[in-house]
Design an enzyme around this catalytic site. Structure first.
Site, PDB file in Angstrom:
ATOM      1  N   GLY A   1      -2.808 -11.886  -4.615  1.00 17.15           N
ATOM      2  CA  GLY A   1      -2.050 -10.727  -4.162  1.00 17.15           C
ATOM      3  C   GLY A   1      -1.153 -11.113  -3.000  1.00 17.15           C
ATOM      4  O   GLY A   1      -0.859 -12.283  -2.785  1.00 17.15           O
ATOM      5  N   ARG A   2      -0.725 -10.130  -2.235  1.00 15.75           N
ATOM      6  CA  ARG A   2       0.182 -10.420  -1.125  1.00 15.75           C
ATOM      7  C   ARG A   2      -0.536 -10.854   0.143  1.00 15.75           C
ATOM      8  O   ARG A   2       0.075 -11.396   1.054  1.00 15.75           O
ATOM      9  CB  ARG A   2       1.071  -9.214  -0.836  1.00 15.75           C
TER      10      ARG A   2
ATOM     11  N   GLU B   1      -0.118 -14.477   1.890  1.00 19.18           N
ATOM     12  CA  GLU B   1       1.132 -14.853   2.560  1.00 19.18           C
ATOM     13  C   GLU B   1       1.070 -14.613   4.063  1.00 19.18           C
ATOM     14  O   GLU B   1       1.734 -15.306   4.824  1.00 19.18           O
ATOM     15  CB  GLU B   1       2.338 -14.138   1.941  1.00 19.18           C
TER      16      GLU B   1
ATOM     17  N   CYS C   1      -4.474 -16.982  -8.296  1.00 16.50           N
ATOM     18  CA  CYS C   1      -3.153 -16.402  -8.120  1.00 16.50           C
ATOM     19  C   CYS C   1      -2.480 -16.915  -6.842  1.00 16.50           C
ATOM     20  O   CYS C   1      -2.329 -18.104  -6.645  1.00 16.50           O
ATOM     21  CB  CYS C   1      -3.277 -14.882  -8.157  1.00 16.50           C
ATOM     22  N   HIS C   2      -2.094 -16.003  -5.954  1.00 15.11           N
ATOM     23  CA  HIS C   2      -1.437 -16.385  -4.703  1.00 15.11           C
ATOM     24  C   HIS C   2      -2.407 -16.947  -3.667  1.00 15.11           C
ATOM     25  O   HIS C   2      -1.982 -17.325  -2.579  1.00 15.11           O
ATOM     26  CB  HIS C   2      -0.686 -15.182  -4.118  1.00 15.11           C
TER      27      HIS C   2
ATOM     28  N   TYR D   1      -0.482 -18.458  -9.521  1.00 13.66           N
ATOM     29  CA  TYR D   1       0.589 -17.693 -10.150  1.00 13.66           C
ATOM     30  C   TYR D   1       1.820 -18.602 -10.199  1.00 13.66           C
ATOM     31  O   TYR D   1       2.079 -19.333  -9.233  1.00 13.66           O
ATOM     32  CB  TYR D   1       0.863 -16.415  -9.355  1.00 13.66           C
TER      33      TYR D   1
END
Length: 193
Positions: free
Chosen positions: A89-90, A93, A119-120, A139
């Site tokens: 997900g975000r 980051e 993923c992320h 991802y």
């Protein structure tokens, strides 16, 4: 098999399924999972996002559930845990900007403990500089980060996972059956039918 202690590092707008599904699956087979977020304590919540694949050039994002943390980031010692789980997900980051998060991730790699990233989540591994010479899926948009960190990007189907050494990784939540099964194997979990 005695249950393992697993640290799961999450943050606001982490991917809902990638937080909820592995968390619940690991608990269901007898492991203890402490979910933590920098700046938050046990009982606080993180907002999640649902990322879906609907035929666009990238995923869509919708509000997910609120996920309740069951441990306090500032109070945990990574040395007390057997494994690390990094959802996507975000959240990765900005989690990667926290030196304590980076130190925690490095601990698991330095100690050779099992790590699962989806993923992320690879953004966090790249920032911790633990991907050099390793194969890692993520991802597809994270491929440049894996490669810039010295890793080999595993270009696998979205429903597959890859294990190399102590690291299991996958591109996104459709890989949960393979991702969770491979993480359980790293943990030494035996499930009989």
């Amino acid at each position: 098999m005695p249950g393992k202690r697993i640290l799961m590092i999450v943050g606001d707008f982490g991917e809902d399924y990638e937080i909820m599904v592995p968390f619940q699956a690991l608990l269901a087979v007898g492991h203890a999972v402490d979910s933590v977020c920098p700046g938050k304590k046990a009982g606080d919540k993180v907002a999640t996002a649902i990322h879906d694949f609907e035929g666009h050039q990238t995923y869509t994002e919708k509000p997910g559930h609120l996920f309740t943390l069951n441990a306090t980031f500032a109070a945990v010692d990574p040395a007390d845990y057997d494994a690390l789980l990094v959802p996507g997900g975000r959240a990765p980051e900005y989690l990667r900007l926290d030196p304590a998060v980076i130190a925690a991730v490095r601990h698991f790699f330095d100690a050779g403990k099992p790590v699962a990233a989806i993923c992320h989540g690879a953004q966090l591994l790249a920032a911790a500089r633990v991907l050099e010479g390793r194969t890692c899926s993520a991802y597809p948009a994270c491929r440049p980060e894996v490669e810039l960190a010295g890793g080999t990007y595993a270009d696998i189907p979205v429903d597959a996972a890859v294990t190399e050494g102590n690291l299991v990784s996958a591109p996104a939540w459709p890989a949960h059956p393979a991702f969770v099964a491979q993480f359980l194997a790293l943990l030494g979990t035996r499930i009989s039918h």
